[in-house]
Enzyme design. Structure first.
Site, PDB file in Angstrom:
ATOM      1  N   THR A 110       0.816  -1.219   0.000  1.00  0.00           N
ATOM      2  CA  THR A 110       0.000   0.000   0.000  1.00  0.00           C
ATOM      3  C   THR A 110       0.842   1.258   0.000  1.00  0.00           C
ATOM      4  O   THR A 110       0.508   2.247  -0.659  1.00  0.00           O
ATOM      5  CB  THR A 110      -0.935   0.005   1.225  1.00  0.00           C
ATOM      6  OG1 THR A 110      -1.869  -1.069   1.095  1.00  0.00           O
ATOM      7  CG2 THR A 110      -1.694   1.309   1.349  1.00  0.00           C
ATOM      8  N   THR A 165       1.164  -4.193   4.538  1.00  0.00           N
ATOM      9  CA  THR A 165       0.917  -4.550   5.934  1.00  0.00           C
ATOM     10  C   THR A 165       0.176  -5.867   6.108  1.00  0.00           C
ATOM     11  O   THR A 165       0.166  -6.421   7.207  1.00  0.00           O
ATOM     12  CB  THR A 165       0.107  -3.438   6.631  1.00  0.00           C
ATOM     13  OG1 THR A 165      -1.150  -3.283   5.960  1.00  0.00           O
ATOM     14  CG2 THR A 165       0.863  -2.123   6.621  1.00  0.00           C
ATOM     15  N   ASP A 166      -0.455  -6.384   5.059  1.00  0.00           N
ATOM     16  CA  ASP A 166      -1.303  -7.563   5.226  1.00  0.00           C
ATOM     17  C   ASP A 166      -0.558  -8.761   5.792  1.00  0.00           C
ATOM     18  O   ASP A 166      -1.105  -9.527   6.582  1.00  0.00           O
ATOM     19  CB  ASP A 166      -1.950  -7.955   3.888  1.00  0.00           C
ATOM     20  CG  ASP A 166      -3.119  -7.051   3.525  1.00  0.00           C
ATOM     21  OD1 ASP A 166      -3.537  -6.243   4.383  1.00  0.00           O
ATOM     22  OD2 ASP A 166      -3.619  -7.147   2.391  1.00  0.00           O
ATOM     23  N   SER A 194       1.637  -7.531  -0.585  1.00  0.00           N
ATOM     24  CA  SER A 194       2.316  -8.447   0.333  1.00  0.00           C
ATOM     25  C   SER A 194       1.718  -9.843   0.337  1.00  0.00           C
ATOM     26  O   SER A 194       2.400 -10.812   0.681  1.00  0.00           O
ATOM     27  CB  SER A 194       2.321  -7.872   1.753  1.00  0.00           C
ATOM     28  OG  SER A 194       1.013  -7.808   2.283  1.00  0.00           O
TER      29      SER A 194
END
Length: 351
Positions: free
Chosen positions: A26, A104-105, A71
């Site tokens: 992101t 971040t996932d 990710s």
């Protein structure tokens, strides 16, 4: 003593250095000018160029465009290659720490996996963003600014891999993403953050974490086959059908049990049968707190499952337990006793 503390608080980062590895996510997302579609297209140089005040820190940055992926599409092979590239930078002696920029996932998993591999004293700081640059109030630049401070400074030497978002510093061992969209998504249940990035330095709230690493060759002869570790989350009324489907299809299994490590009674024979053939690790689906080992004793309790051959996963989440088990199996460690010792060691936060 007061004078020394004041000098450390005022320490300049001029002359220190950090390597930055950009993987996408992101934070690197921008809109296609023709279609308006969002994708992780920004380069590492573009990301750093968006950070106000970064040049004033005086930190020399060595920049690497390593991947440009969401990710969820990163693989363990990507992380092994990333570790090798980071190791080469650190072995050169030219950097004081490393920043990894990604989505971040999967950050709680990628940071933990690299923490298992990383043998050095230099910190590896993971960061990213919950809001991309097309949104009002993107958090990426501030997170990247804080991550550079954390990586280049002396405060986190020996901490291994950490996650820095929202100015908070979290240990890879404990950090979890707890919200799908909130900028304050990352927490460390049960322990809290290690510290805070404020006024150009890291202020630690607690001691640096005890770490357990699993270097190559620690378990025996590496298995040339791809290692498959399955996950099974136990649900209310679970009849065990999915466990039957896993039999013979994986090299290891992590069970996310109910509560503090409990399953319906009917699952015990199935889990016993699996544990006779492959390592089966017992965790909790709750994600906060340990599985018990000697409190309850009834069919389907934690004592019943451990007696059936399952391995206590401590307070590791099912996702991190999967990565530790995968790492152990991939380096040739298949012995149940040694696997149990590894899980016990990583659970000792007091060292």
């Amino acid at each position: 003593m007061f004078r020394a503390t004041a000098e450390r608080n005022a320490m300049s980062l001029t002359g220190r250095s950090a390597a930055v590895f950009a993987l996408g996510g992101t934070i690197a997302t921008t809109a296609d000018p023709r279609t308006g579609e969002l994708s992780p297209a920004l380069s590492a140089e573009q990301l750093l160029g968006s950070v106000s005040g970064l040049d004033a820190l005086g930190v020399e940055l060595r920049v690497h465009d390593f991947r440009r992926l969401p990710s969820a599409s990163l693989s363990l092979a990507d992380l092994d290659a990333l570790h090798a590239a980071i190791r080469a930078e650190l072995d050169s002696g030219r950097v004081d720490g490393v920043v990894v920029v990604q989505g971040t996932d999967t950050m709680e998993e990628t940071a933990f996996y690299l923490d298992l591999l990383h043998q050095g004293e230099e910190p590896i700081v993971f960061t990213g963003a919950m809001r991309d640059a097309t949104k009002a109030g993107p958090d990426g630049p501030a997170n990247l600014y804080a991550a550079v401070i954390a990586a280049a400074g002396p405060w986190l030497r020996g901490a291994g891999c950490v996650v820095v978002l929202g100015d908070e510093v979290h240990a890879a061992r404990t950090v979890q993403k707890g919200h799908t969209t909130s900028p304050a998504a990352f927490t460390s249940p049960g322990s809290g953050p290690l510290g805070l990035v404020v006024e150009g330095r890291v202020r630690l709230h607690q001691q640096l974490p005890h770490r357990t690493t699993v270097p190559p060759g620690a378990g025996g002869t590496a298995d040339p086959r791809p290692v498959r570790v399955a996950l099974h989350t136990v649900a209310f009324g679970d009849d065990g059908t999915q466990l039957d489907l896993l039999d013979g299809q994986c090299d290891g299994l992590v069970v996310a049990a109910i509560g503090a490590g409990h399953v319906p009674e009917g699952l015990v024979p199935r889990l016993h049968r699996l544990a006779d053939r492959i390592p089966v690790v017992l965790t909790s689906r709750i994600g906060n707190g340990p599985v018990l080992t000697r409190t309850y004793h009834y069919p389907g309790s934690e004592q019943d499952l451990l007696a059936a051959g399952l391995i206590a996963g401590g307070d590791l989440s099912l996702y991190k337990a999967r990565l530790l088990l995968h790492r152990l199996l991939s380096i040739g460690c298949h012995d149940r006793t040694r696997i149990a010792q590894a899980f016990d060691a990583i659970g000792r936060r007091d060292g």
